[in-house]
Design a protein around this motif. Structure first.
Motif, PDB file in Angstrom:
ATOM      1  N   HIS A 119      16.419  -3.380   0.059  1.00  0.00           N
ATOM      2  CA  HIS A 119      15.751  -3.232  -1.240  1.00  0.00           C
ATOM      3  C   HIS A 119      15.927  -1.849  -1.866  1.00  0.00           C
ATOM      4  CE1 HIS A 119      14.072  -7.174  -0.803  1.00  0.00           C
ATOM      5  NE2 HIS A 119      13.602  -6.858   0.399  1.00  0.00           N
ATOM      6  N   ARG A 120      16.626  -0.983  -1.179  1.00  0.00           N
ATOM      7  CA  ARG A 120      16.854   0.391  -1.689  1.00  0.00           C
ATOM      8  C   ARG A 120      15.545   0.991  -2.213  1.00  0.00           C
ATOM      9  NH1 ARG A 120      21.830   2.499  -2.087  1.00  0.00           N
ATOM     10  NH2 ARG A 120      23.514   1.140  -1.493  1.00  0.00           N
ATOM     11  N   LYS A 121      14.578   1.017  -1.366  1.00  0.00           N
ATOM     12  CA  LYS A 121      13.229   1.444  -1.736  1.00  0.00           C
ATOM     13  C   LYS A 121      13.164   2.974  -1.867  1.00  0.00           C
ATOM     14  CE  LYS A 121       8.769   0.294   0.338  1.00  0.00           C
ATOM     15  NZ  LYS A 121       7.899   0.201  -0.790  1.00  0.00           N
ATOM     16  N   VAL A 122      12.664   3.450  -2.999  1.00  0.00           N
ATOM     17  CA  VAL A 122      12.570   4.904  -3.204  1.00  0.00           C
ATOM     18  C   VAL A 122      11.117   5.388  -3.192  1.00  0.00           C
ATOM     19  CG1 VAL A 122      14.729   5.163  -4.499  1.00  0.00           C
ATOM     20  CG2 VAL A 122      12.624   4.572  -5.708  1.00  0.00           C
ATOM     21  N   ASP A 123      10.167   4.438  -3.121  1.00  0.00           N
ATOM     22  CA  ASP A 123       8.756   4.818  -3.189  1.00  0.00           C
ATOM     23  C   ASP A 123       7.962   4.107  -2.094  1.00  0.00           C
ATOM     24  OD1 ASP A 123       9.298   2.348  -4.474  1.00  0.00           O
ATOM     25  OD2 ASP A 123       7.331   2.409  -5.432  1.00  0.00           O
ATOM     26  N   ASP A 124       6.810   4.680  -1.795  1.00  0.00           N
ATOM     27  CA  ASP A 124       5.933   4.055  -0.797  1.00  0.00           C
ATOM     28  C   ASP A 124       4.497   4.514  -1.060  1.00  0.00           C
ATOM     29  OD1 ASP A 124       5.156   2.542   1.392  1.00  0.00           O
ATOM     30  OD2 ASP A 124       6.823   3.258   2.639  1.00  0.00           O
ATOM     31  N   SER A 125       3.557   3.818  -0.444  1.00  0.00           N
ATOM     32  CA  SER A 125       2.144   4.129  -0.712  1.00  0.00           C
ATOM     33  C   SER A 125       1.710   5.399   0.025  1.00  0.00           C
ATOM     34  CB  SER A 125       1.272   2.938  -0.300  1.00  0.00           C
ATOM     35  OG  SER A 125       1.626   2.564   1.005  1.00  0.00           O
ATOM     36  N   PRO A 126       0.702   6.087  -0.508  1.00  0.00           N
ATOM     37  CA  PRO A 126       0.300   7.376   0.099  1.00  0.00           C
ATOM     38  C   PRO A 126      -0.501   7.198   1.387  1.00  0.00           C
ATOM     39  CG  PRO A 126      -1.020   6.912  -1.873  1.00  0.00           C
ATOM     40  CD  PRO A 126      -0.042   5.789  -1.748  1.00  0.00           C
ATOM     41  N   TYR A 127      -0.199   8.042   2.352  1.00  0.00           N
ATOM     42  CA  TYR A 127      -1.058   8.113   3.546  1.00  0.00           C
ATOM     43  C   TYR A 127      -2.445   8.544   3.096  1.00  0.00           C
ATOM     44  CZ  TYR A 127       2.664   7.683   7.015  1.00  0.00           C
ATOM     45  OH  TYR A 127       3.687   7.218   7.810  1.00  0.00           O
ATOM     46  N   GLY A 128      -3.460   7.980   3.706  1.00  0.00           N
ATOM     47  CA  GLY A 128      -4.834   8.341   3.362  1.00  0.00           C
ATOM     48  C   GLY A 128      -5.397   7.462   2.260  1.00  0.00           C
ATOM     49  N   GLY A 129      -4.531   6.599   1.703  1.00  0.00           N
ATOM     50  CA  GLY A 129      -4.990   5.678   0.665  1.00  0.00           C
ATOM     51  C   GLY A 129      -4.950   6.292  -0.716  1.00  0.00           C
ATOM     52  N   GLY A 130      -5.371   5.531  -1.693  1.00  0.00           N
ATOM     53  CA  GLY A 130      -5.364   6.017  -3.078  1.00  0.00           C
ATOM     54  C   GLY A 130      -4.395   5.220  -3.909  1.00  0.00           C
ATOM     55  N   PRO A 131      -4.482   5.410  -5.252  1.00  0.00           N
ATOM     56  CA  PRO A 131      -3.678   4.578  -6.144  1.00  0.00           C
ATOM     57  C   PRO A 131      -2.212   5.017  -6.181  1.00  0.00           C
ATOM     58  CG  PRO A 131      -4.891   6.208  -7.388  1.00  0.00           C
ATOM     59  CD  PRO A 131      -5.277   6.418  -5.951  1.00  0.00           C
ATOM     60  N   GLY A 132      -1.369   4.117  -6.625  1.00  0.00           N
ATOM     61  CA  GLY A 132       0.017   4.469  -6.943  1.00  0.00           C
ATOM     62  C   GLY A 132       0.922   4.627  -5.745  1.00  0.00           C
TER      63      GLY A 132
END
Ligand code: SAM
Length: 220
Positions: free
Chosen positions: A47-60
């Protein structure tokens, strides 16, 4: 030739602004070359992923370090002397003197973020962090385009009259350009100041300096 590189997920963003007016003429004259490097080309996996969710939670989502750092390495490979600048609201404010300093380098590389920004560890791979101002853009591309435009117009032989850049606002720290007028002499009852029609060059110079200082004081 001055080499600018842009690390971005949206290279097409730059097509139109670089094909107009001063940037276009500078590119056509061979004074500057601008190359976009697609960060996604350095992402691995199906999927050529360039983003991921933040450690510790939170939006975006955050820009992942692996593809971004690989893109920075590619930029340094292409232009070994390049000065890598991360665009981020947390950076040092960009201004005219920084733009002038960038023209003294042989190459700059502008790193554009998206989403909620970068994984913090990416900061260790750039030479400096620059902010366009105290507001949040949806991506680094408009910020990078402003930096590119401000730098390109200061490169030698780009402006038709080399004097124009020297007389611009902020060339002298904190000092704005003076007010300018062109034809008609009277527009909707508003007349051009008499001194500008007088032909007295010394008086015109004094008036311009006074006006420049006045509006600079008002703004500070
Ligand atoms: N969460 C980040 C924050 O509050 O600082 C904002 C991330 S912003 C939505 C996404 C990207 O836009 C940033 O990684 C950066 O590259 C760019 N950006 C946004 N505002 C900027 C500014 N004032 N100066 C330079 N770059 C900016």
């Amino acid at each position: 030739m001055f080499h600018a590189q842009v690390l971005t997920l949206f290279p097409e963003f730059f097509d139109s602004p670089l094909s107009c007016s001063i940037p276009r003429r500078a590119i056509e004259a061979g004074i500057v070359a601008v190359d976009c490097i697609q960060i996604r080309d350095f992402a691995t996996g199906r999927h050529r992923k360039v983003d991921d969710s933040p450690y510790g939670g939170g939006p975006g989502m955050l820009m992942k370090p692996e593809p971004v750092v690989a893109a920075i390495r590619e930029a340094r490979l292409r232009q070994p002397q390049t000065h890598v600048v991360m665009l981020t609201p947390s950076g040092a404010p960009f201004n005219q003197s920084r733009a002038l300093e960038f023209t003294e380098k042989s190459s700059i590389t502008l790193l554009c973020g998206r989403y909620e920004g970068f994984d913090e560890r990416i900061c260790d791979y750039v030479d400096e962090q620059i902010s366009l101002g105290d507001y949040v853009l949806s991506g680094g591309e408009p910020a990078a385009m402003c930096v590119l435009d401000a730098v390109i117009r200061l490169l030698p032989d780009v402006l038709g009259s080399p004097e124009s850049a020297v007389l611009d606002s902020f060339t002298e720290e904190g000092i704005l350009d003076w007010p300018h007028y062109t034809r008609p002499e009277v527009f909707e009852g508003k007349a051009v100041p008499d001194v500008l029609l007088s032909g007295h060059h010394a008086e015109i110079e004094v008036w311009r300096r006074e006006q420049a200082l006045l509006r600079s004081r008002r703004r500070s």
